[in-house]
Design a protein around this motif. Structure first.
Motif: not given
Length: 363
Positions: A131-157
Motif C-alpha cells: 500500500r502507498p504510505v499516503k493511503a495509511l492512517s496516522g497510527g499506521q504510518q507511526q507503526r511503519i516508521a517504527l518498523a523501518r527503524a527496528l528492521v536494521v537492528e539498531p544499536t539504539l532506538l
C-alpha cells in the motif's frame, strides 16, 4: 551493562546564553526504555539529536557499549530513529519504506524481503506491504516508521515525540503497542516526550529535564511517589505544594522519617520524608491522597469553600479555596457525600500521604 553513557554532555549555541544542555550525565542500561521528559526548551530533543549524531556537542562524550562515538558520523552510528513527523517517503509503498535502510546497508533482495516481512508482522501491518504510505492512517504510518527503524537492528532506538500527531485515544493505544514491541525486541530506547502519562506508562527510567539539566533520574514510581524537587513534583502529575517549616522528626521502621511540619495558617501537621531534613521545605500532597469532605457545624481542621469541580467519569476533582491557597482533591464518583460549588469542605491528609521534599526552599 550500560548501553549508552552520556558524560558531561553540553550544547551551547552561542557565548553569553545559557547552554541548551548543561554537563549532562546519564546512563541507559541495555534493553531499557528511558524517557527524556520535560517542558519545551528543556534540552531533551537537543540531547537526542546529539546522541543521533545530527548535532555536534560543545563538550562531553557519548559512549555506546563503552566506545566513544562523539565524533562518529551519523551514518556510522547504526541507530534507528522515529521522528515526530515519521519522515516516511511518500513516493514509496510500505515495503519500500521499511526496506530503505536495508538497501543502504547493501542487504541482498532475499534478505530485505525476509527482514521486512518480519518487521511488518511485528507491527501487525504485513497485509499492507504494497500500500502507498499516503493511503495509511496516522497510527499506521507511526507503526511503519517504527518498523523501518527496528528492521536494521539498531544499536539504539531513538524516538522523538512520535505520538504527538495522534489523537488522544490513538496515542494511548500506540504507547502500549510501542512498549510491547520494545520489550519483545529488547531494543535499548531513548524516548523524548513532554507528556507525563506517556513517560510513566512506557519507561523503565525517566530523566526529568529542566533548563538543560536533569532534575531527577529514576523509575516512574520514584519520580512520581518520591520527587526530589518542587519542579519534578509539579511537572509529574498534579500536586498540592505547601511551604512548611520542620518542627520535629522521628524515625519510622522503614528508615524514613515522620516529620511534624508547621504549615503557615493551618497549624502543625505530619508527613514523611527522607531522614535528616530541617528548616524550610516543600510539602507535597497528591490530589488523590488529599481527603475532602463536607464541613459539618463545628468541624475542625482546614476548612474552605468548593470553588470549582470537574467531573471526569471515574472521579470528581474538587478545587477548595482556603484563604489564598487553592487545594485540589480527587474523589471517586462512587464515593459518598458529593459536593457542589459553594459548599463548605474540610481538607486533610494522613502522614503517609504527604511527602517533605529533600530540596530546601533556599536551594
Amino acid at each position: 551493562m550500560d548501553k549508552l553513557s552520556l558524560v558531561g554532555l553540553t550544547k551551547q549555541y552561542a557565548q553569553g546564553i545559557a547552554p541548551a544542555v548543561d554537563r549532562l550525565d546519564m546512563s541507559v542500561e541495555e534493553g531499557h526504555l528511558v524517557s527524556l521528559l520535560g517542558p519545551s526548551g528543556c534540552g531533551k530533543t537537543t540531547t537526542l539529536r546529539m546522541v543521533a549524531g545530527l548535532m555536534d556537542p560543545t563538550a562531553g562524550q557519548i559512549k555506546v557499549d563503552g566506545a566513544d562515538i562523539t565524533n562518529t558520523p551519523v551514518h556510522k552510528r547504526g541507530m534507528g530513529m522515529v521522528f515526530q513527523s515519521y519522515a516516511l517517503f511518500p513516493h514509496m509503498n510500505v515495503h519500500e519504506n521499511v526496506a530503505f535502510g536495508l538497501q543502504m546497508r547493501k542487504k541482498s533482495k532475499s534478505q530485505q524481503d525476509s527482514l521486512v516481512k518480519g518487521a511488518l508482522d511485528m507491527v501487525q501491518l504485513g497485509h499492507l506491504s504494497k500500500r502507498p504510505v499516503k493511503a495509511l492512517s496516522g497510527g499506521q504510518q507511526q507503526r511503519i516508521a517504527l518498523a523501518r527503524a527496528l528492521v536494521v537492528e539498531p544499536t539504539l532506538l531513538l524516538l522523538d515525540e512520535p505520538l504527538s500527531n495522534l489523537d488522544a485515544k490513538l496515542r494511548e493505544t500506540m504507547r502500549t503497542e510501542i512498549r510491547q514491541i520494545q520489550q519483545r525486541t529488547r531494543a535499548t530506547t531513548l524516548f523524548v516526550t513532554h507528556d507525563q502519562d506517556e513517560a510513566l506508562a512506557m519507561s523503565d527510567r525517566i530523566a526529568v529535564m529542566n533548563g538543560g539539566l536533569i532534575e531527577q533520574f529514576g523509575s516512574p514510581t520514584e519520580v512520581y511517589e518520591r520527587p526530589r524537587t518542587r519542579f519534578v513534583a509539579n511537572f509529574i502529575g498534579r500536586a498540592n505544594l505547601l511551604t512548611v517549616t520542620i518542627r520535629g522528626e522521628e524515625t519510622t521502621p522503614n528508615g524514613d522519617s515522620r516529620y511534624a511540619v508547621d504549615v503557615p495558617g493551618f497549624g502543625v501537621h505530619h508527613a514523611i520524608g527522607e531522614a535528616g531534613l530541617s528548616g524550610e521545605r516543600t510539602l507535597l500532597v497528591r490530589p488523590h491522597r488529599l481527603s475532602v469532605s463536607p464541613a459539618a457545624p463545628g468541624s475542625d481542621g482546614i476548612i474552605g469553600t468548593v470553588e470549582a469541580l470537574s467531573y471526569t467519569g471515574d472521579s470528581v476533582s474538587y478545587s477548595v479555596r482556603v484563604g489564598e491557597h487553592l487545594f485540589t482533591a480527587e474523589r471517586l464518583t462512587s464515593g459518598p457525600d458529593r459536593m457542589s460549588q459553594g459548599d463548605r469542605a474540610v481538607v486533610s491528609w494522613q502522614a503517609d500521604d504527604a511527602l517533605v521534599l529533600p530540596e530546601s526552599t533556599e536551594e
